[in-house]
Scaffold this active site. Structure first.
Site, PDB file in Angstrom:
ATOM      1  N   GLU A  55       0.831  -1.200   0.000  1.00 37.89           N
ATOM      2  CA  GLU A  55       0.000   0.000   0.000  1.00 37.89           C
ATOM      3  C   GLU A  55       0.871   1.258   0.000  1.00 37.89           C
ATOM      4  O   GLU A  55       1.693   1.453   0.885  1.00 37.89           O
ATOM      5  CB  GLU A  55      -0.907  -0.010   1.231  1.00 37.89           C
ATOM      6  CG  GLU A  55      -1.837  -1.219   1.291  1.00 37.89           C
ATOM      7  CD  GLU A  55      -2.454  -1.410   2.656  1.00 37.89           C
ATOM      8  OE1 GLU A  55      -2.338  -0.486   3.496  1.00 37.89           O
ATOM      9  OE2 GLU A  55      -3.046  -2.474   2.904  1.00 37.89           O
ATOM     10  N   LEU A  84      -5.837  -1.820  -0.386  1.00 40.69           N
ATOM     11  CA  LEU A  84      -5.723  -2.045   1.053  1.00 40.69           C
ATOM     12  C   LEU A  84      -6.266  -3.438   1.354  1.00 40.69           C
ATOM     13  O   LEU A  84      -7.402  -3.614   1.797  1.00 40.69           O
ATOM     14  CB  LEU A  84      -6.500  -0.990   1.842  1.00 40.69           C
ATOM     15  CG  LEU A  84      -5.767   0.325   2.119  1.00 40.69           C
ATOM     16  CD1 LEU A  84      -5.585   1.125   0.841  1.00 40.69           C
ATOM     17  CD2 LEU A  84      -6.521   1.144   3.140  1.00 40.69           C
ATOM     18  N   GLU A  86      -4.308  -6.750   2.900  1.00 41.67           N
ATOM     19  CA  GLU A  86      -3.069  -7.413   3.292  1.00 41.67           C
ATOM     20  C   GLU A  86      -3.017  -8.873   2.865  1.00 41.67           C
ATOM     21  O   GLU A  86      -1.962  -9.384   2.472  1.00 41.67           O
ATOM     22  CB  GLU A  86      -2.867  -7.289   4.802  1.00 41.67           C
ATOM     23  CG  GLU A  86      -2.460  -5.904   5.261  1.00 41.67           C
ATOM     24  CD  GLU A  86      -3.621  -4.917   5.307  1.00 41.67           C
ATOM     25  OE1 GLU A  86      -3.351  -3.698   5.394  1.00 41.67           O
ATOM     26  OE2 GLU A  86      -4.790  -5.369   5.257  1.00 41.67           O
ATOM     27  N   GLN A 108       1.932  -1.941   6.051  1.00 43.11           N
ATOM     28  CA  GLN A 108       2.208  -0.625   6.621  1.00 43.11           C
ATOM     29  C   GLN A 108       2.528  -0.673   8.105  1.00 43.11           C
ATOM     30  O   GLN A 108       3.345   0.107   8.592  1.00 43.11           O
ATOM     31  CB  GLN A 108       1.034   0.309   6.360  1.00 43.11           C
ATOM     32  CG  GLN A 108       0.943   0.771   4.915  1.00 43.11           C
ATOM     33  CD  GLN A 108      -0.059   1.898   4.727  1.00 43.11           C
ATOM     34  OE1 GLN A 108      -0.973   2.070   5.533  1.00 43.11           O
ATOM     35  NE2 GLN A 108       0.126   2.657   3.666  1.00 43.11           N
ATOM     36  N   PHE A 109       1.887  -1.569   8.845  1.00 42.47           N
ATOM     37  CA  PHE A 109       2.162  -1.751  10.266  1.00 42.47           C
ATOM     38  C   PHE A 109       1.974  -3.221  10.599  1.00 42.47           C
ATOM     39  O   PHE A 109       1.148  -3.907  10.000  1.00 42.47           O
ATOM     40  CB  PHE A 109       1.224  -0.905  11.140  1.00 42.47           C
ATOM     41  CG  PHE A 109       1.427   0.570  10.992  1.00 42.47           C
ATOM     42  CD1 PHE A 109       2.332   1.245  11.800  1.00 42.47           C
ATOM     43  CD2 PHE A 109       0.724   1.285  10.040  1.00 42.47           C
ATOM     44  CE1 PHE A 109       2.523   2.611  11.662  1.00 42.47           C
ATOM     45  CE2 PHE A 109       0.898   2.653   9.894  1.00 42.47           C
ATOM     46  CZ  PHE A 109       1.808   3.317  10.710  1.00 42.47           C
ATOM     47  N   HIS A 155      -1.450   0.065  15.473  1.00 42.52           N
ATOM     48  CA  HIS A 155      -0.253   0.576  14.809  1.00 42.52           C
ATOM     49  C   HIS A 155       1.016   0.320  15.621  1.00 42.52           C
ATOM     50  O   HIS A 155       2.104   0.651  15.160  1.00 42.52           O
ATOM     51  CB  HIS A 155      -0.379   2.078  14.555  1.00 42.52           C
ATOM     52  CG  HIS A 155      -1.389   2.448  13.523  1.00 42.52           C
ATOM     53  ND1 HIS A 155      -2.737   2.236  13.675  1.00 42.52           N
ATOM     54  CD2 HIS A 155      -1.237   3.020  12.302  1.00 42.52           C
ATOM     55  CE1 HIS A 155      -3.382   2.671  12.608  1.00 42.52           C
ATOM     56  NE2 HIS A 155      -2.496   3.152  11.755  1.00 42.52           N
TER      57      HIS A 155
END
Length: 352
Positions: A55, A84, A86, A108-109, A155
């Site tokens: 992403e 988006l 995963e 991203q996290f 996050h």
């Protein structure tokens, strides 16, 4: 694209370790996120089968800018923005890896990895076994992980034990820029899937000289960050740095000589270095920011019991996150092991 095998032999000059390269090549001062970017650029320039997907990795250069500039250098076929999704990112990377590519997928996290967990444990980790070695999955899943940056829920997760528990996955966590580059290059070249967790708390916390040449830091080898004789502290990722501060503090205040072992690779674990250090000191503290229960510290303690019980002088202490979800801003620093808590763990173990 090249039709060469994923396991092809490398030229001799591309199999040097970080230590060799630091004595033979020029260096550049980098922070950890810059070292990650440099490793990606180095491998993509070297091998056209290496590609990046995730992403916002292309147009925006990633949420932490780890892939910034790669789109301009290598084009949209090798630096790919994804939806988006995963599970779709990792599933696509598995298919690419099984068809002679070397994908590096960015999540991203770490807290966003749960939708992709099935792809990792049901397919990526099992493909070599399922196919009796006919297929391997040479891919890397990169994910920023850990707390300390005042991020929202999901996050700041530190759930590395989930992935360590799964046979077939390698799990790597750098703590310095030089290791980040060398370990990521080694992970990209590895024939099996690697979960590469980047401690975002130290992404831009400090800089150090990193060789500009290509080099590998071998997977499965811990690093002794500080020599000592009284007690060993085992840790990894962002927790290496408060541990080193704590070790210096107890040395100055109490004369305690602490050895600090940075595991670097959590799976496979460097049992030899772990045991050798414990046999020297006879006492141990394990520091990690993940919740204490069933964290990797428990595995380290059990390994010491199995391999070096006769050298043990005191119970093994775990200094870890609490068994609660990572709290939001006001309590985040209280949740994370800080130097003071680590010092208390060291003194408690020495006082037994």
């Amino acid at each position: 694209m090249s039709s060469t095998s994923p396991d092809e032999s490398r030229p001799p000059d591309e199999s040097r370790t970080a230590g060799d390269s630091q004595t033979e090549s020029a260096t550049e001062t980098m922070n950890l996120v810059e070292a990650v970017r440099h490793a990606l650029h180095t491998e993509m320039a070297r091998n056209e089968r290496v590609m990046v997907l995730g992403e916002d990795v292309a147009e925006n250069g990633g949420v932490f800018r780890a892939t910034e500039g790669l789109l301009e250098s290598f084009g949209g076929e090798r630096v790919v923005d994804t939806p988006l999704a995963e599970s779709g990112i990792v599933g696509t990377a598995i298919g690419l890896a099984m068809t002679d590519m070397r994908p590096v997928a960015e999540l991203q996290f770490m807290g966003f990895a749960y939708p992709a967990f099935d792809q990792l444990v049901s397919h990526a980790a099992r493909m070599r076994s399922r196919s009796h070695g006919q297929y391997t999955v040479p891919m890397v899943v990169r994910a920023p992980y850990g707390g300390g940056i005042r991020a929202p829920e999901h996050h700041s997760e530190s759930k590395e034990a989930f992935f360590v528990h799964e046979p077939g996955l390698k799990v790597v966590v750098p703590s310095t820029p030089a290791d980040a580059k060398g370990l990521l290059i080694a992970s990209i070249r590895d024939p099996d899937p690697v979960v590469f967790l980047e401690p975002k708390l130290v992404y831009r916390a400090f800089r150090e000289d990193v060789p500009t040449d290509t080099y590998e830091t071998p997977l499965g080898e811990a690093s002794i960050r500080r020599e000592g004789s009284d007690l060993t502290v085992y840790t990894w990722g962002a927790m290496v740095h408060p541990t080193l501060i704590a070790a210096d503090n107890v040395a100055d205040e109490d004369g305690i000589d602490v050895e600090v072992v940075d595991l670097r690779t959590l799976s496979p674990l460097d049992v030899e270095t772990l045991v050798d250090s414990f046999e020297k000191t006879g006492r141990a503290v394990v520091v990690h920011e993940a919740p204490k229960t069933a964290g990797l510290g428990a595995e380290i303690a059990a390994t010491i019991q199995e391999e070096a019980l006769l050298h043990q002088e005191a119970p093994i202490t775990r200094v870890a996150g609490y068994d609660v979800p990572m709290p939001l801003h006001e309590l985040e620093d209280y949740y994370l092991p800080q130097a003071l808590r680590i010092q208390e763990g060291i003194r408690e173990t020495l006082s037994f």
